[in-house]
Design a protein around this motif. Structure first.
Motif, PDB file in Angstrom:
ATOM      1  N   ALA A  31      -1.748  -1.012  -1.218  1.00 48.32           N
ATOM      2  CA  ALA A  31      -3.059  -1.624  -0.851  1.00 48.32           C
ATOM      3  C   ALA A  31      -4.010  -0.301  -0.850  1.00 48.32           C
ATOM      4  CB  ALA A  31      -2.872  -2.060   0.486  1.00 48.32           C
ATOM      5  N   ALA A  32      -3.488   0.923  -0.390  1.00 53.70           N
ATOM      6  CA  ALA A  32      -4.427   2.378  -0.645  1.00 53.70           C
ATOM      7  C   ALA A  32      -4.913   2.350  -2.156  1.00 53.70           C
ATOM      8  CB  ALA A  32      -3.563   3.431  -0.056  1.00 53.70           C
ATOM      9  N   VAL A  33      -4.021   2.282  -3.027  1.00 54.86           N
ATOM     10  CA  VAL A  33      -4.312   2.889  -4.121  1.00 54.86           C
ATOM     11  C   VAL A  33      -5.323   1.486  -4.967  1.00 54.86           C
ATOM     12  CG1 VAL A  33      -3.751   2.758  -6.594  1.00 54.86           C
ATOM     13  CG2 VAL A  33      -2.448   4.049  -4.844  1.00 54.86           C
ATOM     14  N   VAL A  34      -4.599   0.280  -4.904  1.00 49.96           N
ATOM     15  CA  VAL A  34      -5.478  -0.812  -5.242  1.00 49.96           C
ATOM     16  C   VAL A  34      -6.794  -1.110  -4.684  1.00 49.96           C
ATOM     17  CG1 VAL A  34      -5.247  -3.304  -5.802  1.00 49.96           C
ATOM     18  CG2 VAL A  34      -3.302  -1.973  -6.222  1.00 49.96           C
ATOM     19  N   GLY A  35      -6.799  -1.071  -3.412  1.00 55.02           N
ATOM     20  CA  GLY A  35      -7.810  -1.293  -2.520  1.00 55.02           C
ATOM     21  C   GLY A  35      -8.955  -0.260  -3.095  1.00 55.02           C
ATOM     22  N   SER A  36      -8.575   0.840  -2.842  1.00 56.62           N
ATOM     23  CA  SER A  36      -9.637   1.918  -3.129  1.00 56.62           C
ATOM     24  C   SER A  36     -10.362   1.847  -4.465  1.00 56.62           C
ATOM     25  CB  SER A  36      -8.925   3.377  -3.260  1.00 56.62           C
ATOM     26  OG  SER A  36      -8.446   3.575  -1.749  1.00 56.62           O
ATOM     27  N   ILE A  37      -9.358   1.339  -5.442  1.00 50.29           N
ATOM     28  CA  ILE A  37     -10.154   1.124  -6.869  1.00 50.29           C
ATOM     29  C   ILE A  37     -10.777  -0.027  -6.822  1.00 50.29           C
ATOM     30  CG2 ILE A  37      -9.590   0.460  -9.224  1.00 50.29           C
ATOM     31  CD1 ILE A  37      -6.849   2.030  -8.882  1.00 50.29           C
ATOM     32  N   LEU A  38     -10.682  -1.205  -6.291  1.00 48.59           N
ATOM     33  CA  LEU A  38     -11.465  -2.236  -6.154  1.00 48.59           C
ATOM     34  C   LEU A  38     -12.661  -2.104  -5.484  1.00 48.59           C
ATOM     35  CD1 LEU A  38      -8.615  -5.128  -5.421  1.00 48.59           C
ATOM     36  CD2 LEU A  38      -9.912  -4.694  -7.654  1.00 48.59           C
TER      37      LEU A  38
END
Length: 92
Positions: free
Chosen positions: A33-40
């Motif tokens: 969630a941290a990686v994908v959420g940051s990118i999104l």
């Protein structure tokens, strides 16, 4: 075709809960969630994050929550299937 017996609902929910909160699933889901959420968030609200637009906190929260839920669902579904497969092999 092999007849499949389903577990009663309450023990199954207990097993699902156990898989959701145990064995590193929350930690791995949080990392995803941290990686994908940051990118999104950079893609969807880049202008707001850079100071030129209005930041929508609901979108910000959901952009992290959805990947967390998807990663957790994937881990739980895999473990349920693996548990079911092992119990089938033992009963044969």
């Amino acid at each position: 075709m092999v007849e499949q017996r389903r577990q009663p609902l309450m023990p199954r929910l207990g097993l699902i809960w156990h898989f959701c909160v145990g064995d590193g699933v929350p930690r791995r889901s949080f990392a995803v969630a941290a990686v994908v959420g940051s990118i999104l968030n950079l893609i969807n609200q880049g202008d707001a994050l850079m100071g030129t637009g209005h930041l929508d906190f609901t979108k910000l929260a959901l952009t992290f929550l959805v990947p967390y839920c998807v990663a957790t669902y994937g881990a739980v579904a895999y473990r349920l299937r693996a548990t079911h497969r092992v119990s089938q092999e033992r009963s044969e």
